[in-house]
Write an enzyme that holds these catalytic residues in place. Structure first.
Site, PDB file in Angstrom:
ATOM      1  CE  LYS A 190     -24.129  14.925  30.525  1.00 19.14           C
ATOM      2  NZ  LYS A 190     -25.583  15.014  30.688  1.00 19.14           N
ATOM      3  CD  GLN A 207     -28.234  12.810  32.602  1.00 22.17           C
ATOM      4  OE1 GLN A 207     -27.213  13.482  32.640  1.00 22.17           O
ATOM      5  NE2 GLN A 207     -28.780  12.401  31.473  1.00 22.17           N
ATOM      6  CG  ASP A 213     -27.959  20.811  30.555  1.00 20.50           C
ATOM      7  OD1 ASP A 213     -27.186  20.721  29.578  1.00 20.50           O
ATOM      8  OD2 ASP A 213     -28.784  19.914  30.838  1.00 20.50           O
TER       9      ASP A 213
END
Length: 290
Positions: free
Chosen positions: A58, A102, A125
């Site tokens: 990413k 994450q 996200d």
């Protein structure tokens, strides 16, 4: 476009590449106009090999898209309180426009509490309850990246969910549930199935579905013979051995469109994350294009 058996492959890699190029152009324009480069903060707890790889990927994509990457590594022993404090600090930092935590973060951490420490305006996200509410009610906000990427992929292939029967297999808070909400918002008739759905009921639901979204996290859980001829099959699963949640070869004999694993949904997830980071930066800088 490549053809597998009767199905046409949905090239997530190609669609994502074009989205990243568009995002890079927007990021460059924003930087030129404001002197501020869009910034995505990535937070990693522990050293899980898969998570380390995902974050590295990413961050590399950020660089290609003209987005600054600010990485925070925390030890595996980090407490919920420490993680929440880190995320609140990033939420308060005016130079950070988007935040990615994450996951998974470790069983000793209250992951939901950590997600809720992310300011909604930086939740690129799409993991907070605020973002889920926005998806559910059609309000401005950020979509969960994998469901958002799925919708972009459907649009790229001219698949209009309106009036179609959609079955979502899976009910996670950041994949299955929001995928169903986004399809419902586009006027599909949505049925949720999951690991507790009796096998006969699952098969019956899938056999009637015009659109199948597999997001249950079990290898080849969706049987090919259950796919309705001509259906659109989106496999958001990724299991050991590069295997999705759908029995791909058998499903491709019946589907009209199908995503490969890998190369289908995965690239769209990252591309959506980058696009939403630039969206967030534009909003925070008061510099949305005219």
């Amino acid at each position: 476009m490549s053809t597998t058996a009767n199905a046409r492959l949905m090239d997530g890699s190609g669609i994502a590449r074009r989205l990243v190029e568009e995002t890079a152009a927007r990021a460059a324009d924003l930087t030129r106009r404001t002197g501020k480069q869009p910034c995505l903060a990535t937070v990693l707890v522990g050293e899980d090999p898969a998570s380390v790889t995902y974050v590295r990927m990413k961050r590399a994509r950020c660089e290609k898209a003209g987005i600054r990457s600010h990485h925070v590594e925390l030890p595996a022993a980090t407490t919920t309180e420490e993680l929440v404090a880190t995320l609140r600090g990033l939420s308060d930092d005016p130079d950070v426009h988007g935040i990615l935590l994450q996951h998974p973060v470790g069983r000793h951490i209250d992951e939901r509490a950590a997600f809720e420490a992310i300011a909604p305006g930086k939740d690129v996200d799409g993991v907070t309850t605020s973002s889920f509410a926005a998806m559910s009610f059609g309000l401005p906000g950020f979509v969960s990246c994998t469901p958002g990427g799925i919708m972009r992929l459907l649009d790229a292939y001219g698949v209009d969910p309106a009036g179609k029967r959609a079955v979502v297999v899976g009910r996670s808070a950041i994949l299955g549930k929001p995928a169903g909400m986004l399809l419902l918002a586009r006027n599909a008739t949505v049925t949720y199935c999951h690991s507790y759905t009796p096998a006969a009921d699952l098969s019956a639901a899938v056999r009637e579905a015009d659109i199948v979204v597999a997001a249950v996290g079990r290898a080849r859980f969706i049987k090919g013979e259950d796919i309705k001829p001509g259906a659109v099959v989106v496999d958001a699963g990724y299991n050991e051995g590069n295997v999705g949640d759908v029995d791909f070869e058998a499903a491709a004999e019946r589907a009209g469109l199908i995503t490969p694993v890998p190369g289908g949904v995965g690239p769209m997830t990252i591309a959506t994350l980058l696009s939403q980071t630039v969206d967030a930066a534009e909003r925070q800088l008061g510099a949305a294009p005219a």
